[in-house]
Design a protein around this motif. Sequence first.
Motif, PDB file in Angstrom:
ATOM      1  N   SER A 154       0.813  -1.217   0.000  1.00  0.00           N
ATOM      2  CA  SER A 154       0.000   0.000   0.000  1.00  0.00           C
ATOM      3  C   SER A 154       0.848   1.270   0.000  1.00  0.00           C
ATOM      4  CB  SER A 154      -0.938   0.014   1.215  1.00  0.00           C
ATOM      5  OG  SER A 154      -0.184   0.056   2.428  1.00  0.00           O
ATOM      6  N   PHE A 155       2.150   1.140  -0.177  1.00  0.00           N
ATOM      7  CA  PHE A 155       3.062   2.288  -0.116  1.00  0.00           C
ATOM      8  C   PHE A 155       2.682   3.341  -1.152  1.00  0.00           C
ATOM      9  CE2 PHE A 155       6.732   4.681  -1.521  1.00  0.00           C
ATOM     10  CZ  PHE A 155       7.350   5.034  -0.338  1.00  0.00           C
ATOM     11  N   CYS A 156       2.814   4.593  -0.760  1.00  0.00           N
ATOM     12  CA  CYS A 156       2.646   5.703  -1.697  1.00  0.00           C
ATOM     13  C   CYS A 156       3.583   6.827  -1.275  1.00  0.00           C
ATOM     14  CB  CYS A 156       1.205   6.188  -1.731  1.00  0.00           C
ATOM     15  SG  CYS A 156       0.600   6.823  -0.145  1.00  0.00           S
ATOM     16  N   LEU A 157       3.767   7.778  -2.168  1.00  0.00           N
ATOM     17  CA  LEU A 157       4.603   8.925  -1.856  1.00  0.00           C
ATOM     18  C   LEU A 157       3.998   9.722  -0.713  1.00  0.00           C
ATOM     19  CD1 LEU A 157       5.440  10.298  -5.441  1.00  0.00           C
ATOM     20  CD2 LEU A 157       6.940   8.969  -3.938  1.00  0.00           C
ATOM     21  N   VAL A 158       4.854  10.380   0.063  1.00  0.00           N
ATOM     22  CA  VAL A 158       4.358  11.298   1.091  1.00  0.00           C
ATOM     23  C   VAL A 158       4.447  12.746   0.608  1.00  0.00           C
ATOM     24  CG1 VAL A 158       4.964   9.740   2.968  1.00  0.00           C
ATOM     25  CG2 VAL A 158       6.602  11.488   2.253  1.00  0.00           C
ATOM     26  N   THR A 159       5.110  12.962  -0.508  1.00  0.00           N
ATOM     27  CA  THR A 159       5.148  14.275  -1.137  1.00  0.00           C
ATOM     28  C   THR A 159       4.281  14.212  -2.396  1.00  0.00           C
ATOM     29  OG1 THR A 159       7.194  13.597  -2.266  1.00  0.00           O
ATOM     30  CG2 THR A 159       7.416  14.942  -0.284  1.00  0.00           C
ATOM     31  N   ASP A 205      -3.192  14.050 -11.716  1.00  0.00           N
ATOM     32  CA  ASP A 205      -3.374  14.216 -10.275  1.00  0.00           C
ATOM     33  C   ASP A 205      -2.111  14.782  -9.643  1.00  0.00           C
ATOM     34  OD1 ASP A 205      -4.546  14.117  -7.791  1.00  0.00           O
ATOM     35  OD2 ASP A 205      -4.280  11.956  -7.511  1.00  0.00           O
ATOM     36  N   PRO A 206      -1.749  16.007  -9.996  1.00  0.00           N
ATOM     37  CA  PRO A 206      -0.486  16.576  -9.482  1.00  0.00           C
ATOM     38  C   PRO A 206      -0.445  16.711  -7.971  1.00  0.00           C
ATOM     39  CG  PRO A 206      -1.813  18.270 -10.536  1.00  0.00           C
ATOM     40  CD  PRO A 206      -2.453  16.965 -10.863  1.00  0.00           C
ATOM     41  N   HIS A 207      -1.606  16.838  -7.336  1.00  0.00           N
ATOM     42  CA  HIS A 207      -1.636  16.990  -5.891  1.00  0.00           C
ATOM     43  C   HIS A 207      -1.966  15.676  -5.189  1.00  0.00           C
ATOM     44  CE1 HIS A 207      -1.030  21.312  -5.961  1.00  0.00           C
ATOM     45  NE2 HIS A 207      -1.869  21.355  -6.982  1.00  0.00           N
ATOM     46  N   GLY A 208      -1.966  14.593  -5.938  1.00  0.00           N
ATOM     47  CA  GLY A 208      -2.150  13.275  -5.359  1.00  0.00           C
ATOM     48  C   GLY A 208      -0.814  12.654  -4.992  1.00  0.00           C
ATOM     49  N   PHE A 209      -0.838  11.373  -4.644  1.00  0.00           N
ATOM     50  CA  PHE A 209       0.360  10.695  -4.162  1.00  0.00           C
ATOM     51  C   PHE A 209       0.445   9.327  -4.838  1.00  0.00           C
ATOM     52  CE2 PHE A 209      -1.432  13.517  -1.025  1.00  0.00           C
ATOM     53  CZ  PHE A 209      -0.348  14.294  -0.647  1.00  0.00           C
ATOM     54  N   MET A 210       1.403   9.188  -5.737  1.00  0.00           N
ATOM     55  CA  MET A 210       1.522   7.959  -6.516  1.00  0.00           C
ATOM     56  C   MET A 210       1.732   6.732  -5.629  1.00  0.00           C
ATOM     57  SD  MET A 210       3.662   8.732 -10.000  1.00  0.00           S
ATOM     58  CE  MET A 210       4.976   9.746  -9.330  1.00  0.00           C
ATOM     59  N   LEU A 211       1.037   5.648  -5.988  1.00  0.00           N
ATOM     60  CA  LEU A 211       1.258   4.371  -5.338  1.00  0.00           C
ATOM     61  C   LEU A 211       2.550   3.752  -5.845  1.00  0.00           C
ATOM     62  CD1 LEU A 211      -2.400   3.033  -5.611  1.00  0.00           C
ATOM     63  CD2 LEU A 211      -1.269   3.843  -3.526  1.00  0.00           C
ATOM     64  N   LYS A 212       2.984   2.696  -5.175  1.00  0.00           N
ATOM     65  CA  LYS A 212       4.269   2.068  -5.505  1.00  0.00           C
ATOM     66  C   LYS A 212       4.360   1.719  -6.986  1.00  0.00           C
ATOM     67  CE  LYS A 212       5.054  -2.259  -4.456  1.00  0.00           C
ATOM     68  NZ  LYS A 212       5.393  -3.520  -3.759  1.00  0.00           N
ATOM     69  N   ALA A 248      24.752  19.039  10.860  1.00  0.00           N
ATOM     70  CA  ALA A 248      23.954  18.289  11.831  1.00  0.00           C
ATOM     71  C   ALA A 248      22.601  17.883  11.279  1.00  0.00           C
ATOM     72  CB  ALA A 248      23.764  19.118  13.094  1.00  0.00           C
ATOM     73  N   VAL A 249      22.168  18.527  10.189  1.00  0.00           N
ATOM     74  CA  VAL A 249      20.869  18.195   9.609  1.00  0.00           C
ATOM     75  C   VAL A 249      20.848  16.757   9.081  1.00  0.00           C
ATOM     76  CG1 VAL A 249      21.306  18.928   7.227  1.00  0.00           C
ATOM     77  CG2 VAL A 249      19.012  19.160   8.197  1.00  0.00           C
ATOM     78  N   HIS A 250      22.043  16.209   8.808  1.00  0.00           N
ATOM     79  CA  HIS A 250      22.123  14.818   8.349  1.00  0.00           C
ATOM     80  C   HIS A 250      21.576  13.845   9.390  1.00  0.00           C
ATOM     81  CE1 HIS A 250      24.175  15.305   4.547  1.00  0.00           C
ATOM     82  NE2 HIS A 250      25.113  16.055   5.106  1.00  0.00           N
ATOM     83  N   GLU A 251      21.647  14.246  10.639  1.00  0.00           N
ATOM     84  CA  GLU A 251      21.220  13.360  11.718  1.00  0.00           C
ATOM     85  C   GLU A 251      19.718  13.462  12.006  1.00  0.00           C
ATOM     86  OE1 GLU A 251      23.490  11.344  12.738  1.00  0.00           O
ATOM     87  OE2 GLU A 251      25.104  12.390  11.674  1.00  0.00           O
ATOM     88  N   LYS A 252      19.045  14.398  11.370  1.00  0.00           N
ATOM     89  CA  LYS A 252      17.630  14.617  11.640  1.00  0.00           C
ATOM     90  C   LYS A 252      16.772  13.590  10.907  1.00  0.00           C
ATOM     91  CE  LYS A 252      16.609  17.802  13.781  1.00  0.00           C
ATOM     92  NZ  LYS A 252      16.528  17.993  15.241  1.00  0.00           N
ATOM     93  N   THR A 253      15.762  13.087  11.612  1.00  0.00           N
ATOM     94  CA  THR A 253      14.822  12.144  11.019  1.00  0.00           C
ATOM     95  C   THR A 253      13.774  12.902  10.211  1.00  0.00           C
ATOM     96  OG1 THR A 253      15.120  10.708  12.931  1.00  0.00           O
ATOM     97  CG2 THR A 253      13.202  10.281  11.545  1.00  0.00           C
ATOM     98  N   ASN A 254      13.309  12.301   9.128  1.00  0.00           N
ATOM     99  CA  ASN A 254      12.283  12.936   8.313  1.00  0.00           C
ATOM    100  C   ASN A 254      10.978  13.090   9.088  1.00  0.00           C
ATOM    101  OD1 ASN A 254      13.836  13.179   5.960  1.00  0.00           O
ATOM    102  ND2 ASN A 254      13.419  11.075   5.380  1.00  0.00           N
ATOM    103  N   HIS A 255      10.246  14.147   8.806  1.00  0.00           N
ATOM    104  CA  HIS A 255       8.935  14.360   9.404  1.00  0.00           C
ATOM    105  C   HIS A 255       7.974  13.290   8.914  1.00  0.00           C
ATOM    106  CE1 HIS A 255      10.892  18.250   9.793  1.00  0.00           C
ATOM    107  NE2 HIS A 255       9.993  18.593  10.690  1.00  0.00           N
ATOM    108  N   TYR A 256       7.122  12.810   9.808  1.00  0.00           N
ATOM    109  CA  TYR A 256       6.184  11.786   9.373  1.00  0.00           C
ATOM    110  C   TYR A 256       4.801  12.369   9.084  1.00  0.00           C
ATOM    111  CZ  TYR A 256       4.857  11.439  14.418  1.00  0.00           C
ATOM    112  OH  TYR A 256       4.456  11.690  15.706  1.00  0.00           O
ATOM    113  N   LEU A 257       4.229  11.855   8.009  1.00  0.00           N
ATOM    114  CA  LEU A 257       2.876  12.100   7.551  1.00  0.00           C
ATOM    115  C   LEU A 257       2.632  11.067   6.463  1.00  0.00           C
ATOM    116  CD1 LEU A 257       2.775  15.341   5.315  1.00  0.00           C
ATOM    117  CD2 LEU A 257       4.833  14.063   5.817  1.00  0.00           C
ATOM    118  N   THR A 258       1.515  11.099   5.773  1.00  0.00           N
ATOM    119  CA  THR A 258       1.265  10.062   4.780  1.00  0.00           C
ATOM    120  C   THR A 258       0.507  10.626   3.582  1.00  0.00           C
ATOM    121  OG1 THR A 258       0.277   7.870   4.399  1.00  0.00           O
ATOM    122  CG2 THR A 258      -0.902   9.343   5.873  1.00  0.00           C
TER     123      THR A 258
END
Length: 423
Positions: free
Chosen positions: A53-58, A74-81, A236-246
Amino acid sequence: MTSNTYVSIPVVIVGGGQAGLSASYCLRKKNIEHVVLERYRFAHQWRENRWDSFCLVTPNWQCKLPDFPYTGNDPHGFMLKDEIVEYLEAFVRSFDPPLKEGVTVTEVSRRDDGRFVVCTNEQNYLAEQVVIASGGYDVPIIPSFAEEIDPSIFQIQAGDYKSPAQLPEGNVLVVGAGQSGVQIMEDLKLAGRKVHLAVGPAPRAPRMYRGRDATDWLYDMGHYDLTIRDHPQGEAVHEKTNHYLTGRDGGHEIDLRKFALDGVTLYGSLSGASGSEAVFAQDLEKNLDDADESYVGIRKAIDDYIATNDIDAPEEKPFEKVWRPEQEPSQLDFDRQNITSLVWAIGFRPDYSWLKVDVLNARGRPIFDRGVCTVKGLYFLGLGWLNTWGSGRFLGVGDDAQYLSEQIETLHETNRATLSKVS
């Protein structure tokens, strides 16, 4: 059996994902001979290391491979895998790269004359320049104490997870609340599974805010143009985890507090496990608060941008915390909670054991300036924050590939001129 002979070629690209393919496209436009070596099939990570069920988060509009932007409806949608794979397949058809699949690079070293020896399971190459575009997701991070967990507990890492049906019946512990962890948690929850989630220090982001996707606002604000040189956190930004959303079902934000109200049991960071018992740090509330602080900070930045530019946008209610842990659980008994599966989703690390050129720091991280190493002729591409936030994504990898192709072209022409003088 690897041949003892060498094929001489100006450029070797290691990796056939979006980064390696983007580099190939840019070099082909410059008529620079090269080869792309891919261990599996191109776009392997998208095909094999994502759940069903994976899809882009951007949003889709951020897919901007070189001269090949998203053109769907669907430019504002999120493509599935599968749609992401189709996008990459179409990109490959558009220029037919010199791609060799099923080729494993076993060593890259540098000769005294400055050229690189690229050894593979099929053929050895002698290259003037090498682009390493193999990504940073080679080895899943799994703590050593995983081996001490009761063998009756089914363990799987996020890159191998496909669907809830893959796991045995029973409840599930998901370890990690980054992008993969929270999306897998939701995938299991929607399938009717009882989920326990170990929450680490990952930040979260809004999805829709004041009438638009938050990423649209951030793009207009120039957030994605910010380079690592100008970033207030620097390296130090390399150590930052990505923000989560879906992006699932049209996209939405993920508030773990709401999931707690809906039956997901939350814990702090997993600090150890043995037999049928897991132990957690007492940092759940802090991690939730920190995630919310990031969330609110993004909203405030958007508010300030709207106010400064006098933009007409609908107002939003202030953020409210809908749940907080009254008491943080410190232990979990797998047997008592009928937990039969454990999903590790705490990240990956690259494997550069095959790279025999001195371009890694003490932690094994590549040293470069916008992908250009101090060792002449060696480059990295496709890594997060190689130059901007989008460097490891469809949004920015094309710009990085174009920049490196110009560096490669300059050195290539210099080498040709030197050879011409010698001859």
